[in-house]
Scaffold this motif. Structure first.
Motif, mmCIF file in Angstrom:
data_model
loop_
_atom_site.group_PDB
_atom_site.id
_atom_site.type_symbol
_atom_site.label_atom_id
_atom_site.label_comp_id
_atom_site.label_asym_id
_atom_site.label_seq_id
_atom_site.Cartn_x
_atom_site.Cartn_y
_atom_site.Cartn_z
ATOM 1 N N HIS A 77 0.834 -1.208 0.000
ATOM 2 C CA HIS A 77 0.000 0.000 0.000
ATOM 3 C C HIS A 77 0.871 1.261 0.000
ATOM 4 N N ALA A 78 1.961 1.228 0.761
ATOM 5 C CA ALA A 78 2.859 2.381 0.780
ATOM 6 C C ALA A 78 3.481 2.608 -0.596
ATOM 7 N N MET A 79 3.834 1.537 -1.274
ATOM 8 C CA MET A 79 4.400 1.669 -2.624
ATOM 9 C C MET A 79 3.365 2.244 -3.596
ATOM 10 N N GLN A 80 2.101 1.808 -3.456
ATOM 11 C CA GLN A 80 1.056 2.367 -4.316
ATOM 12 C C GLN A 80 0.877 3.860 -4.069
ATOM 13 N N ALA A 81 0.931 4.258 -2.805
ATOM 14 C CA ALA A 81 0.814 5.691 -2.484
ATOM 15 C C ALA A 81 1.981 6.465 -3.089
ATOM 16 N N LEU A 82 3.169 5.890 -3.041
ATOM 17 C CA LEU A 82 4.334 6.550 -3.640
ATOM 18 C C LEU A 82 4.185 6.658 -5.148
ATOM 19 N N ASP A 83 3.682 5.592 -5.769
ATOM 20 C CA ASP A 83 3.467 5.639 -7.223
ATOM 21 C C ASP A 83 2.479 6.743 -7.592
ATOM 22 N N LEU A 84 1.414 6.875 -6.786
ATOM 23 C CA LEU A 84 0.454 7.956 -7.028
ATOM 24 C C LEU A 84 1.113 9.319 -6.876
ATOM 25 N N ALA A 85 1.937 9.450 -5.850
ATOM 26 C CA ALA A 85 2.612 10.730 -5.628
ATOM 27 C C ALA A 85 3.539 11.057 -6.795
ATOM 28 N N GLU A 86 4.251 10.050 -7.301
ATOM 29 C CA GLU A 86 5.121 10.276 -8.449
ATOM 30 C C GLU A 86 4.304 10.665 -9.677
ATOM 31 N N SER A 87 3.163 9.988 -9.850
ATOM 32 C CA SER A 87 2.304 10.309 -10.988
ATOM 33 C C SER A 87 1.782 11.737 -10.901
ATOM 34 N N TYR A 88 1.354 12.149 -9.707
ATOM 35 C CA TYR A 88 0.846 13.504 -9.546
ATOM 36 C C TYR A 88 1.961 14.534 -9.701
ATOM 37 N N ARG A 89 3.159 14.170 -9.311
ATOM 38 C CA ARG A 89 4.265 15.113 -9.504
ATOM 39 C C ARG A 89 4.511 15.335 -10.995
ATOM 40 N N GLU A 90 4.433 14.260 -11.778
ATOM 41 C CA GLU A 90 4.560 14.419 -13.231
ATOM 42 C C GLU A 90 3.392 15.215 -13.789
ATOM 43 N N ASN A 91 2.188 14.980 -13.244
ATOM 44 C CA ASN A 91 1.008 15.717 -13.712
ATOM 45 C C ASN A 91 1.148 17.215 -13.446
ATOM 46 N N ILE A 92 1.653 17.561 -12.266
ATOM 47 C CA ILE A 92 1.764 18.986 -11.942
ATOM 48 C C ILE A 92 2.843 19.631 -12.798
ATOM 49 N N THR A 93 3.882 18.871 -13.164
ATOM 50 C CA THR A 93 4.888 19.402 -14.084
ATOM 51 C C THR A 93 4.273 19.663 -15.453
ATOM 52 N N SER A 94 3.476 18.695 -15.922
ATOM 53 C CA SER A 94 2.788 18.883 -17.206
ATOM 54 C C SER A 94 1.793 20.029 -17.123
#
Length: 375
Positions: free
Chosen positions: A266-283
């Motif tokens: 679950h912690a890894m999934q949360a990290l993956d989401l955070a990484e995805s959102y970080r890319e989204n905010i960059t875009s």
């Protein structure tokens, strides 16, 4: 952590400068403690808020055959914190970490293979900030002792599970309760990330309609800071669980590690989401800047077209505004000067010529597609 909490934390750290390690200091603004305890086994559940610590301690010692979750909410009583530390055999350095109230997620092993664990509970507030609170856990043979600085938390779902007659938690050792508390904290990361994701979608839709560029850019930068901060909270949580999984069986039995492995996923999934959102905010930032550039180009295009229309008009007006004399007495007329100045229809003819030039230019711009707005 809000700005006010950050200020209070900085003041607390300043107050502890020069003090011996393990010195307990109550930070400014700490709430008065409220004492809760849930005592349970497979067939029993006793849940109560205690008015005094003596009453809680007597109840705890009077039921050694039950497992207990002692929940302390609020740190604003130094004498009480010192009593709890002595009665439960807590190390002063660990109690200092509890009262400091802003530790990274971690796990320590102390006397008799007991554990000291720190987690960060998160929530995405209406003021567009990630609010996080520290949850400190101490495990013992038949108890879990938890500390938090606020009266409200995200653990009600776990309390409801304990109240259920069919909860397997009531039949498992106290270490399972420590896992369940950690798992609830991690699971609560996902509503936080879902709220951030919804906000990002709303920002993306408003980029093309929001006219106040500075306000929109401030919103993007603010949510970007929250996402970065969220990643800083989850990374230590993942590392903490990874360290638990590497502990020997006498500290963390294999049958409990199985559940912590699920929490690690679950912690890894949360990290993956955070990484995805970080890319989204960059875009999203790039999209915002690109949209602002396109709007500027539209403005420059309009100004360029207006300039292109008036340049020939200014030339014609300038030529006919030179006022060279047609008559030059006593020699007579100057044949090379403007004869149109003395024609009856000279002025309307020049205006008509200028109008035809504007119409011709507009027609040319339209044929080239320069008059249409780019989407």
């Amino acid at each position: 952590m809000s700005d006010r909490e950050a200020i209070l934390q900085a003041r607390h750290q300043t107050e502890t400068l020069g003090k011996r390690p393990g010195a307990l200091v109550i930070r400014e603004g700490a709430l008065q403690p409220r004492l809760f305890m849930i005592s349970y086994d497979a067939n029993t559940l006793i849940e109560k808020e205690y008015a005094t610590y003596d009453e809680l301690w007597d109840s705890f010692q009077g039921r050694p055959d039950l497992r207990h979750w002692v929940d302390v909410r609020g740190y604003g009583n130094l004498e009480l914190m010192e009593r709890i530390m002595r009665d439960f055999g807590l190390h002063p350095l660990q109690m200092e970490d509890v009262l400091g109230d802003y530790q990274r997620a971690k796990v320590d092993v102390f006397d008799d293979n007991r554990l000291f664990m720190v987690s960060r509970m998160t929530d995405f507030t209406s003021s567009l900030e990630i609010d996080d609170d520290q949850l400190s856990l101490f495990t013992g043979p038949n108890y879990v002792l938890s500390f938090q600085d606020d009266y409200e938390d995200c653990l009600d779902s776990l309390r409801n599970r304990l109240r259920s007659n069919f909860s397997q938690m009531k039949r498992k050792p106290s270490l399972y309760l420590a896992y369940a508390l950690t798992d609830v904290v991690i699971d609560h990361y996902f509503p936080t990330m879902a709220a951030i994701g919804d906000y990002l979608e709303g920002l993306e839709e408003r980029i093309f309609s929001e006219r106040r560029e500075r306000r929109m850019l401030n919103r993007i930068l603010r949510i970007k800071k929250d996402i970065v901060r969220f990643r800083r909270l989850v990374y230590p949580e993942r590392d903490k669980i990874s360290e638990i999984l590497r502990m020997p069986d006498e500290v963390m039995p294999e049958d409990i590690k199985v559940f912590f492995k699920d929490a690690y996923d679950h912690a890894m999934q949360a990290l993956d989401l955070a990484e995805s959102y970080r890319e989204n905010i960059t875009s999203l930032t790039e999209l915002f800047l690109s949209d602002q550039s396109n709007r500027m180009n539209e403005v420059m295009k309009v100004l360029t077209i207006i300039s292109a229309i008036f340049i020939p008009l200014s030339f014609v007006a300038g030529v006919y505004g030179m006022n060279f004399q047609r008559e030059a007495p006593p020699a007579g007329a100057n044949p090379l000067n403007m004869p149109e100045l003395y024609q009856p229809w000279g002025y309307p003819a020049v205006l008509s010529l200028m109008a035809l030039m504007v119409i011709g230019q507009l027609f040319y711009f339209w044929r080239k597609g320069w008059m249409t707005k780019q989407r």
